[in-house]
Design a protein around this motif. Sequence first.
Motif, short mmCIF file in Angstrom:
data_model
loop_
_atom_site.label_atom_id
_atom_site.label_comp_id
_atom_site.label_asym_id
_atom_site.label_seq_id
_atom_site.Cartn_x
_atom_site.Cartn_y
_atom_site.Cartn_z
N ALA A 18 0.83 -1.20 0.00
CA ALA A 18 0.00 0.00 0.00
C ALA A 18 0.87 1.26 0.00
N SER A 19 0.46 2.24 -0.78
CA SER A 19 1.15 3.52 -0.82
C SER A 19 0.97 4.25 0.51
N SER A 20 1.92 5.10 0.85
CA SER A 20 1.84 5.86 2.10
C SER A 20 2.26 7.30 1.86
N GLY A 21 1.92 8.15 2.79
CA GLY A 21 2.25 9.58 2.69
C GLY A 21 1.66 10.30 3.88
N SER A 22 1.31 11.55 3.68
CA SER A 22 0.72 12.35 4.76
C SER A 22 -0.25 13.36 4.17
N ARG A 52 -2.24 5.79 4.76
CA ARG A 52 -1.88 4.61 3.97
C ARG A 52 -3.06 4.30 3.05
N ALA A 53 -2.76 3.91 1.82
CA ALA A 53 -3.82 3.58 0.87
C ALA A 53 -4.62 2.37 1.35
N PRO A 56 3.61 14.02 -2.86
CA PRO A 56 3.05 12.81 -3.48
C PRO A 56 3.06 11.63 -2.50
N THR A 57 2.11 10.73 -2.65
CA THR A 57 2.16 9.48 -1.91
C THR A 57 3.08 8.53 -2.66
N ARG A 58 3.76 7.65 -1.91
CA ARG A 58 4.83 6.87 -2.51
C ARG A 58 4.85 5.43 -2.01
N SER A 59 5.69 4.65 -2.68
CA SER A 59 6.05 3.28 -2.28
C SER A 59 4.93 2.25 -2.46
N GLY A 60 3.83 2.62 -3.12
CA GLY A 60 2.82 1.62 -3.45
C GLY A 60 3.29 0.78 -4.62
#
Length: 384
Positions: A94-98, A149-150, A182-186
């Motif tokens: 799942a993508s994560s960010g803030s 988190r997505a 941007p949200t990342r790592s998904g």
Amino acid sequence: MADLPLYLLDQTEENIMNRMLNQVPSDIDKSEGSFIWDAQAPVAFMLSEAALWAQELLRRGFASTVASDRPEIRSVELDLRTAEHGITRREAVASSGSVVFTGKPRTTVPAGTYVATPADEGSGESSVEYVTISGVTLGDLGTGTAPIRAVTPGSSGNVPAGVIQLMMTSVSGVTSVTNPEPTRSGTDTESDQSLLERFYAKVRSQGTSGNKAQYMLWANEIAGVGGVEVAPLWQGPGTVGLYLLDTDKRAASQDIVDAVQQHIDPSQDGQGEGVAPAGPVITVMPAAEVAINISVKVQRTQEQPSTMDEIRKLIEDGVRSYLQQIAFNRKDPLVRYTRIAAVLLDIPIIVDYSDLTINGHTEQQNIEIGSGQVAVLGTVSVSE
């Protein structure tokens, strides 16, 4: 696939039928429609089918031939083949960010609050939902930042800055929400080609006794890992540092780092509680990002009208692709001025360029990327 064995070549229905008829004595009627011909025709058909099944079975027996080139296909046979060597397909991450909430000061936004991007009716893109991981209380200025988190794992959760705008969970006192970054790592479920690459790395470069190759294999077993750099004697004897990238060749998210740490050395006391041997203490970290900022003047072709935004986007895509290629490349740890210049000249609508600066350097100076670092695209300024 390699050449088929002789017994599977030319096994068409017609060829099989002709060979069977050739075995019938010449004094017996074997013309089409005769008893012999009609009796042998179904047999020839079934034998040709069996030959096709044998070819397919042979194809599915080897990792290199069963792996699909199409990213949406996941081969069950490849999973079975790699599992024989202890390698399993990595699940989606799942993508994560803030996000930043704005509203009445001292308002509490609890963990588990759902936010989302708006659906795009024009393109048919559906809304992407996220959930806050922890709560936040808005400060005196009426803003507060919370990690998210997505809801659905996968690369679809990687969205640009400023597109998360909807409150799916109503919170009294909150007037707006947005994501400043941007949200990342998904990442999607591992593709066949990625799984095949890890399979080859395991069987061709055996990691043993906690050598560097083995640490890389262990780290790559965790979903979302896109690159590993091992730092032996990281802080002296008995210590090992692992720097991680995500699949976009950016610094890995904390979720990925934590998962790798838990897998390899959860206690970090040398007791061998993870897959690492007893003795060394392993510390897992995200790579340190080094921003590559570019400024350039360009001359546009008049034959193909374009805007500065279009040119900037092409430059960003080209430079980003180049930086991903050299991520964690210790053999040539340089961001080369000439390679970025080549990206500019490879864009058809750019006739020429001038005043190219990289991180403020006007001369043709390369940028050295140190151990544990990764070059990422920063700002791109284009003028004419």
